[in-house]
Design an enzyme around this catalytic site. Structure first.
Site, mmCIF file in Angstrom:
data_model
loop_
_atom_site.group_PDB
_atom_site.id
_atom_site.type_symbol
_atom_site.label_atom_id
_atom_site.label_comp_id
_atom_site.label_asym_id
_atom_site.label_seq_id
_atom_site.Cartn_x
_atom_site.Cartn_y
_atom_site.Cartn_z
ATOM 1 N N ASP A 133 47.312 -11.252 -8.064
ATOM 2 C CA ASP A 133 47.577 -10.514 -6.825
ATOM 3 C C ASP A 133 46.524 -10.770 -5.751
ATOM 4 O OD1 ASP A 133 49.900 -9.315 -7.797
ATOM 5 O OD2 ASP A 133 48.781 -7.666 -8.709
ATOM 6 N N MET A 175 55.960 -12.040 -7.717
ATOM 7 C CA MET A 175 55.164 -10.919 -8.202
ATOM 8 C C MET A 175 54.229 -10.384 -7.120
ATOM 9 S SD MET A 175 54.182 -11.618 -12.175
ATOM 10 C CE MET A 175 55.326 -11.078 -13.454
ATOM 11 N N GLU A 227 57.900 -8.410 -5.076
ATOM 12 C CA GLU A 227 58.611 -7.394 -5.856
ATOM 13 C C GLU A 227 58.353 -5.989 -5.307
ATOM 14 O OE1 GLU A 227 57.274 -7.063 -9.930
ATOM 15 O OE2 GLU A 227 55.254 -7.715 -9.394
#
Length: 355
Positions: A133, A175, A227
């Site tokens: 991330d 993601m 997402e």
């Protein structure tokens, strides 16, 4: 010197590469180093599950994906109680029973919060920033991020050709629940026409107009959607309310809802592609391997200098460190005015806006 090593949170490429670099550098500094490999993250520290590993056993794992120590998720809130017999108390007790001189912790945001807490409780900690991330405060990049960008970008590359062949809209769900860094980088690198990230709530009507505009220009459209992307109504809700609303609608993410709305509004065939955990798996990219080498070796240098309560960072091309207390609990998010967002806008990429 005896060091405990654990990997915590979601897996990603580069965990083994960092441990390899640390072990090599540490063995050169301290030939009699003892390495205690703690199994499955903080769970292993809580339950004293570990195995002694020779430094040389780490040397040839540079290319391996995942983590040879295993990992697990331990919610921070369940670890911070300090009464007797709690998980936090068990971790502190086992640290002492194992005779550790310090603990090397590889993990993301939640892992760093727990590491900062344990450091404040007297444990000697050096942390390393791991997450696809890229949302850890105080570092330009985390290891594992660029490998995931490579995978997500390749997915977008491949989707381009099938979208063009069938004149479809293709939405790739990437993601990233809170932070949109992975979607932003992959979206630009993969030539997406529209990028949707959590930090910039979207309007489905504006997305439909943007899709229509792009489709008229080239006959197809590719959307990179995190997402965690949310519409402007969801952005007004708490996370709990948002999840409840989605659960009632049978949704986990907004991707299928967006695709359905586009199809209904424009009568254009729209498909959703979810690469999922492929973005976490596999070998680290060459760029990540270099970052891992730098960070792992630097962590060994910090240990030799007895510099604890810190996490390694990469800033402006240089390796340094931040105090755990200064960065734990802070999230590095994409700002709507970030330079990369502006770069994307300059190239005609849309963020849920009008053409």
């Amino acid at each position: 010197m005896k060091v405990g090593i654990l990997t915590s949170g979601g897996d990603c490429a580069g965990l083994n590469a960092v441990m390899s670099a640390f072990a090599k550098a540490m063995a050169a500094i301290e030939p009699k180093i003892e390495i205690c490999g703690i199994i499955n993250g903080y769970d292993g520290l809580i339950n004293r599950k570990y195995r002694m590993i020779k430094p040389e056993d780490f040397f040839d794992i540079l290319k391996l994906g995942g983590t040879i120590l295993g990992t697990s998720r331990q919610p921070y809130k369940k670890l911070i109680q300090v009464e007797e017999n709690t998980k936090a108390a068990q971790m502190k007790e086992n640290y002492r029973k194992m005779g550790l001189d310090f603990l090397l912790v590889l993990g993301g945001q939640g892992t760093h919060k727990t590491a900062a807490f344990l450091s404040s409780e007297g444990l000697k900690i050096i942390a390393l920033p791991k997450t696809i991330d890229n949302d850890i405060w105080g570092t330009d990049f985390t290891f594992g991020f660029h490998s995931a960008v490579n995978v997500a970008t390749e997915c977008l590359d491949r989707v381009q050709t099938t979208a063009a062949s069938h004149r479809r809209v293709m939405l790739v769900e990437i993601m990233g629940n809170k932070a949109g860094w992975l979607t932003l980088y992959a979206g630009i690198g993969g030539g997406a026409d529209i990028i949707l990230i959590p930090e910039i709530p979207h309007d489905i009507d504006k997305i439909a107009r943007a899709v229509e505009c792009v489709e008229k220009q080239k006959g197809f459209c590719v959307i990179a959607a995190a997402e965690g992307a949310m519409d402007k109504e969801e952005a007004l809700l708490s996370k709990k309310e948002r999840m409840q609303k989605r659960a009632e609608a049978g949704e986990k993410t907004a991707s299928n809802r967006i695709a359905k709305a586009i199809e209904e509004k424009l009568n254009i065939e729209t498909r959703v592609v979810v690469p999922g955990h492929i973005q976490r798996g596999g070998s680290p990219s060459p760029y990540d391997r270099v970052i891992c080498a730098q960070m792992g070796a630097y962590a060994a240098k910090l240990a030799a200098e007895r510099c604890f309560g810190v996490t390694v960072a990469l800033n402006s091309g240089k390796i340094n460190f931040n105090n755990l207390a200064d960065i734990a609990g802070k999230t590095k998010l994409v700002t709507p005015k970030h330079e990369l967002v502006q770069t994307a806008r300059d190239m005609g990429i849309f963020f849920g806006e009008l053409c």
